[in-house]
Design an enzyme around this catalytic site. Sequence first.
Site, mmCIF file in Angstrom:
data_model
loop_
_atom_site.group_PDB
_atom_site.id
_atom_site.type_symbol
_atom_site.label_atom_id
_atom_site.label_comp_id
_atom_site.label_asym_id
_atom_site.label_seq_id
_atom_site.Cartn_x
_atom_site.Cartn_y
_atom_site.Cartn_z
ATOM 1 N N TYR A 57 -5.079 4.359 0.545
ATOM 2 C CA TYR A 57 -6.155 3.465 0.083
ATOM 3 C C TYR A 57 -5.800 2.775 -1.233
ATOM 4 O O TYR A 57 -6.608 2.692 -2.150
ATOM 5 C CB TYR A 57 -7.477 4.225 -0.051
ATOM 6 N N HIS A 58 -4.564 2.246 -1.287
ATOM 7 C CA HIS A 58 -4.104 1.540 -2.481
ATOM 8 C C HIS A 58 -3.663 0.106 -2.167
ATOM 9 O O HIS A 58 -2.579 -0.309 -2.593
ATOM 10 C CB HIS A 58 -2.941 2.297 -3.126
ATOM 11 N N PRO A 59 -4.442 -0.683 -1.433
ATOM 12 C CA PRO A 59 -4.019 -2.061 -1.160
ATOM 13 C C PRO A 59 -3.899 -2.851 -2.451
ATOM 14 O O PRO A 59 -4.723 -2.707 -3.364
ATOM 15 C CB PRO A 59 -5.138 -2.601 -0.255
ATOM 16 N N ASP A 83 0.857 -1.182 0.000
ATOM 17 C CA ASP A 83 0.000 0.000 0.000
ATOM 18 C C ASP A 83 0.894 1.232 0.000
ATOM 19 O O ASP A 83 2.105 1.143 0.235
ATOM 20 C CB ASP A 83 -0.907 -0.017 1.245
#
Length: 563
Positions: free
Chosen positions: A467-469, A293
């Site tokens: 919020y980039h898993p 992330d």
Amino acid sequence: MAAYDYIIVGAGSAGCVLANRLSEDPSKSVLLLEAGGSDRSIFIQMPTALSIPMNMDRYNWGYKTAPEPFLDNRKLDCPRGRVLGGSSSINGMVYVRGHPCDFDEWQSLGADGWGYFDCLPYFRKAETWIHGADLYRGDNGPLAVCDGNAMRNPLYQAFISAGQEAGYPLTEDYNGYQQEGFGPMHMTVRRGERCSASLAYIQPAESRQNLTIRTGVYVTKIIITDGQAKGLHCIVDGTPETLDATDEVILSAGSIGSPSLLQRSGIGPGQILQDAGVPLVHNLPGVGENLQDHLEAYFQYRCTQPITLNSKLDWFSKGLIGGRWLLNRSGLGATNHFESCAFIRSGAGVQWPDIQFHFLPGAMRYDGRAAFDGHGFQVHVGPNKPTSRGTVKITNTKRDTPPNITFNYLATQHDRDKWRTCLKLTREILGQPALDPYRGDEIQPAINFEDNEKMDTWVRQNVESAYHPSCTCKMGNADDPRAVLDSDCRVRGLERLRVVDSSIFPTITNGNMNAPTIMAAEKVADLIRGKPRLHAQADYWIDDQWREQQRPASPVRQAVTKH
């Protein structure tokens, strides 16, 4: 038992693309399943309202991390879309493909056929770029991409000028020839409305007779028989259903949902399944591993001129903005407000950018509330190529128990050192003369950067997820025991089962996730349909002195390496 040729689990960025492209073949029946509901909401459609659906249980799975051991045991939010369009219906609409070297890195890690020249045609195929097509951009794709409201607020250009004064290059198009530098930011907005994957890909295809779209469907298990995916067990309004897939089951439930569903189906690391009480069907150690992330922090300053978004946060101003947007889809309601940005390298010896900036002419939090009284502006910033790795693990057999999500943010000294560098470079940029007419007191971090311990403490206590898993079902070759998928995104050791979403990435890209996820789905849709693999070559920019210097000797685009 209902039967379909293809069943796609998850109507997010990838699932919507697959549903559209696979149903282009009228001989194939396609079923798209979504646990959430409709995306027909003004809060989703209006770009400036982005903080509202992101904070609504109706549209968001609302995941939280476990206590993060290297962030003082804080639990961070991990929002994921639960609605048609998935996270593309609740995200910030920022469109960043990533650097060409990100995809060449995938190829070097065993994702054969996923180098930049293999991916570029699918980026072009997916988009309609507001300024027209060239070697890098497309003008006939479903996804609309624009550059906002033309940076009408003078703070946008002041930020770009500050970067130039600090010695960094300008870039006309960071999604084209040159990512590195300062310039306008791009967003997935069409004629003033959010262009989610649902709007772009599902609405044009939903009338096809061979495409079925079902919402409110919770998939509990993949049916595996004799090493093949045969279908799914689901729950609909509390009633169990079984669905049969005659060709393939395709998981597009995202980097949290896809590994969780595999594990609940008995596919994954044996010890994790045993601990959760799930019978082992297929031992695949990499499922849920390699979680990555982006972290980000806010630099916030008071603004000495009354020109920021902080004056628009009262209900009367919001009403005026909403009214104008309802009338003609224009004004401040038609943008996400991130209209200028930058990508820079953290130091000499770094070949391509690894730090990203989003500039906002306001000072506020992700819930849309003011960060402080008065006017202000902020920059979202963070290193984009972390080396820390986390996990997604189910903990029991109950379908309503969320998985354990642990990113292990800042587990490595590399990542902690990058944050120190990032903070220092950011303050230098924001201290340039171009921002002198606007810059007041620094609200945060407002600490002494000569003290590494204070910097490390501030980062641990203040960074947030971007919020980039991603990367939890990575592609790789047979020599990699942690590779979940082959290069065609088929689950290793099983047949008729694929994963297509941001979990397939071997490493996280230098940018936001929506654009590369849509590209990947376009590419895999062609693979599934047996179409010829597309390939295109186009030069891209790298400072030819990157080994010796952190920023070009001249900010003009002269130091060029062509590939």
